[in-house]
Each structure stands twice: as structure tokens, then as C-alpha cells.
Design an enzyme around this catalytic site. Structure first.
Site, PDB file in Angstrom:
ATOM      1  N   TYR A 101     -12.384  12.474   2.171  1.00 33.10           N
ATOM      2  CA  TYR A 101     -12.535  12.103   3.589  1.00 33.10           C
ATOM      3  C   TYR A 101     -13.626  12.916   4.261  1.00 33.10           C
ATOM      4  O   TYR A 101     -14.701  13.071   3.709  1.00 33.10           O
ATOM      5  CB  TYR A 101     -11.186  12.235   4.331  1.00 33.10           C
ATOM      6  CG  TYR A 101     -10.049  11.754   3.490  1.00 33.10           C
ATOM      7  CD1 TYR A 101      -9.968  10.404   3.151  1.00 33.10           C
ATOM      8  CD2 TYR A 101      -9.095  12.620   2.971  1.00 33.10           C
ATOM      9  CE1 TYR A 101      -8.950   9.942   2.343  1.00 33.10           C
ATOM     10  CE2 TYR A 101      -8.069  12.166   2.161  1.00 33.10           C
ATOM     11  CZ  TYR A 101      -8.019  10.823   1.855  1.00 33.10           C
ATOM     12  OH  TYR A 101      -7.025  10.379   1.053  1.00 33.10           O
ATOM     13  N   VAL A 114      -2.265  13.245   0.157  1.00 33.66           N
ATOM     14  CA  VAL A 114      -1.506  14.150   1.031  1.00 33.66           C
ATOM     15  C   VAL A 114      -0.225  14.692   0.393  1.00 33.66           C
ATOM     16  O   VAL A 114       0.441  15.534   0.980  1.00 33.66           O
ATOM     17  CB  VAL A 114      -1.152  13.538   2.417  1.00 33.66           C
ATOM     18  CG1 VAL A 114      -2.372  13.404   3.297  1.00 33.66           C
ATOM     19  CG2 VAL A 114      -0.401  12.246   2.273  1.00 33.66           C
ATOM     20  N   TYR A 119       0.841  -1.209   0.000  1.00 31.52           N
ATOM     21  CA  TYR A 119       0.000   0.000   0.000  1.00 31.52           C
ATOM     22  C   TYR A 119       0.880   1.265   0.000  1.00 31.52           C
ATOM     23  O   TYR A 119       0.656   2.199  -0.780  1.00 31.52           O
ATOM     24  CB  TYR A 119      -0.937  -0.050   1.218  1.00 31.52           C
ATOM     25  CG  TYR A 119      -1.545   1.260   1.622  1.00 31.52           C
ATOM     26  CD1 TYR A 119      -2.633   1.796   0.931  1.00 31.52           C
ATOM     27  CD2 TYR A 119      -1.046   1.984   2.714  1.00 31.52           C
ATOM     28  CE1 TYR A 119      -3.183   3.023   1.311  1.00 31.52           C
ATOM     29  CE2 TYR A 119      -1.586   3.192   3.092  1.00 31.52           C
ATOM     30  CZ  TYR A 119      -2.651   3.718   2.389  1.00 31.52           C
ATOM     31  OH  TYR A 119      -3.197   4.921   2.759  1.00 31.52           O
TER      32      TYR A 119
HETATM   33  N1  GLN Z   1      -0.005   7.007   2.346  1.00 27.93           N
HETATM   34  C1  GLN Z   1      -0.812   7.945   3.067  1.00 27.93           C
HETATM   35  C2  GLN Z   1      -1.264   7.364   4.390  1.00 27.93           C
HETATM   36  O1  GLN Z   1      -1.482   6.207   4.464  1.00 27.93           O
HETATM   37  C3  GLN Z   1      -1.981   8.328   2.228  1.00 27.93           C
HETATM   38  C4  GLN Z   1      -2.902   9.298   2.906  1.00 27.93           C
HETATM   39  C5  GLN Z   1      -3.491  10.325   1.983  1.00 27.93           C
HETATM   40  O2  GLN Z   1      -2.993  10.628   0.909  1.00 27.93           O
HETATM   41  N2  GLN Z   1      -4.556  10.927   2.445  1.00 27.93           N
HETATM   42  O3  GLN Z   1      -1.380   8.038   5.379  1.00 27.93           O
END
Ligand code: GLN
Length: 307
Positions: A243, A261, A191
Site C-alpha cells: 500500500y 493485516v 472477498y
Molecule cells: N480483509 C481486509 C480488509 O478488507 C484485508 C486488508 C489487508 O489485509 N490489508 O480490510
């Protein structure tokens, strides 16, 4: 419509916001990125591309990758996938553990971290091991973006692994509810790797085109998913792509979208175009601050939205 002029105007208007957001610092490798950067690209069905800013500069796509892995898993498992993940907005931050406990290890949707980890797990099971699954994910993103060389940044992936206790906790919690089939560490690492894929807005916008056109890329004419599945993915982007700020994004922008993010956001205008925007400074929900404003401005100036 003069799209180039609209993008140029957005670029001017967005300048005061570039210093306002906060770069994601819970992944140390991302904390070093200068935040005063911006790029935006739109891709039309006939192959015309309009860009502004640093549209050739690659960045970490992070949670945008969840759209690509969800597409692959939906293609393989179809409705069966929904036994393991829901399609409701979570109303919680992307890495929240709370809901997962009282909903017995079934993540609300594929775009919060828990849901994306289940999706990655389902791909590992289908392809036999985590290396093969990652290869399939990478090849898929290479194909839809038109960049054969596309890769992930192992420094970012390892940096996230070193600070990934919360994501590992999500994995272990789901495993305790029998909603994770493979090893937690292998699954979470896979992931992290797909989150660490680096792309620029030109590639990302191109990669989203099939989702704006009912599952078939209008340029290459390749079909990746059925129109029905494309509708579902767009619907989940609209309701869950940002989100706990998904309602706000739908309200202000009115387009299916997905943020990461790393500061990237992708959006589709079904039947018309795909859009990618990037600016690393984030708002308090972990979505690009200037990117969100740029998309809202684009929707306002063009009058385009799904409503
Ligand atoms: N890899 C990031 C995490 O697991 C992805 C989170 C995101 O982009 N909102 O926290």
C-alpha cells in the site's frame, strides 16, 4: 549459505520488536490474537525448507490472498483485466475511497481492497456464481500450498462482514461506475472469505514458490502462469504490495512482497526462493512491524535482493 543460522539470528534480533506493533482491531475476530508471536520460513527450488518460530501455527492471510486471486484472474482475462484495474501504486491506505471517486471507479491496482474486490467480481462472473468462484480459489491455494485440507475461518469472515461498511462502500461506488458486475454483498462476502483463509508460514512460503520461479513450481513442476505473467505479478508486488508503504518496503527490503493485516508477509527472490513471515503486531500502514524488519534483516544478512 547457512540459512538456518541466519533465521535463528533473526529470531533473536526480532524479539524486542514483537511487543511494538498493534494488532488489527477493525476486524474484531483478529483483535484477540496475542501479538508476541513470530514465524519465518524460506523454501528453495530443491524443496529444502528452513523455518524459525511458530511456523506451523495458522493465521489469517488476509490481503496476501489478493496475490492468488490476481493470479487466477490474470490467467483467465490476460490484458483485458487491465481495463478494470490499474497497476500503479496508490499512495493511499488499502481501504481508501478517495482516489476511486475521481478515477471513476477504476482501482489503482489489484492489491488495494477496491482492486481485489474487482478481481473477485471477475472470478465470480467467469465461474458463474460466488460459490464456484470461492471453490476455485480454495482449490488453487490448496494446490500451490500442498495442503489439501486448507480452509477459511468463517468466524473471521463473518466478523469482517459485520464491520465491513467501508468495503461495501467501495463495492457500491465501483458498481455506480459500472465496474462491478455482480451483487455487491455477494462479491464482498466472497472477498472476505478468501481473506479469511488460514495458513502457516510453511504453507505460504510453499504457495509462493511458483511466483519465484517464473510461474512454474520447481518442486511439483506444475506451470500455473506464463513467465511474462509471473514477471507482472512480481512487479506489482514490488510497487503495490504494501500500500502506501510500498516505496519504503522496496527501499529497505528490495524484494517483491505482499502483506496482510493478519500480520503475514510473503516475498519472492526470483530464481532463488520464496519467503513467508508472520508476526501479528502491525505498523501504522497495516503491515507486520516485526515481519518487515525480519525481511529487511534477511536481505541484509544474505545480500539477496532483486537489485
Ligand atoms: N480483509 C481486509 C480488509 O478488507 C484485508 C486488508 C489487508 O489485509 N490489508 O480490510
Amino acid at each position: 549459505m547457512n540459512y538456518q543460522q541466519i533465521l535463528d539470528d533473526i529470531y533473536t534480533e526480532i524479539q524486542p520488536y514483537l511487543s511494538k506493533g498493534k494488532v488489527a482491531d477493525y476486524i474484531p475476530a483478529l483483535a484477540e490474537i496475542p501479538k508476541e508471536q513470530f514465524a519465518m520460513t524460506i523454501t528453495l527450488a530443491d524443496g529444502r525448507v528452513f523455518s524459525v518460530g511458530e511456523s506451523k501455527k495458522c493465521f489469517s492471510i488476509q490481503s496476501i490472498s489478493k496475490v492468488f486471486t490476481f493470479t487466477l484472474a490474470l490467467n483467465i482475462y490476460s490484458k483485458e483485466l487491465y481495463k478494470r484495474i490499474g497497476v500503479e501504486p496508490s499512495g493511499n491506505p488499502f481501504n481508501s475511497l478517495v482516489q476511486l471517486e475521481y478515477e471513476r471507479g477504476i482501482p489503482r491496482n489489484p492489491f488495494i481492497n477496491a482492486g481485489a474486490i474487482v478481481v473477485t467480481d471477475s472470478l465470480i462472473s467467469h465461474y458463474g456464481d460466488e460459490y464456484k468462484a470461492l471453490e476455485v480459489i480454495m482449490n488453487f491455494v490448496r494446490e500451490i500450498s500442498g495442503n489439501e485440507e486448507l480452509s477459511f475461518d468463517s468466524i473471521v469472515a463473518n466478523s469482517e462482514m459485520e464491520h465491513g461498511d467501508r468495503n461495501r462502500a467501495l463495492g457500491h461506488l465501483m458498481k455506480s461506475f459500472s465496474n462491478l458486475d455482480n451483487d455487491v454483498i455477494d462479491t464482498v462476502m466472497t472477498y472476505f472469505k478468501h481473506c479469511a483463509i488460514t495458513m502457516n508460514t510453511e504453507e505460504l512460503s510453499r504457495a509462493m514458490l511458483f511466483l519465484a520461479f517464473a510461474g512454474t513450481d520447481p518442486i511439483s513442476k506444475k506451470t500455473f502462469i506464463t513467465p511474462r505473467q509471473a514477471k507482472r505479478i512480481n512487479a506489482v508486488m514490488l510497487t503495490c504490495g504494501h500500500y502506501d508503504a510500498s516505496g519504503e518496503f522496496a527501499f529497505h527490503v528490495g524484494l517483491p512482497g505482499k502483506s496482510g493485516v493478519g500480520g503475514g508477509i510473503v516475498a519472492t527472490i526470483p530464481g532463488k526462493m520464496s519467503i513467508a513471515v508472520w508476526s501479528p503486531g502491525l505498523n501504522k500502514y497495516g503491515n507486520s512491524l516485526a515481519g518487515t524488519i525480519a525481511l529487511e534483516t534477511f536481505a541484509t544478512k544474505t545480500g539477496l535482493s532483486i537489485f
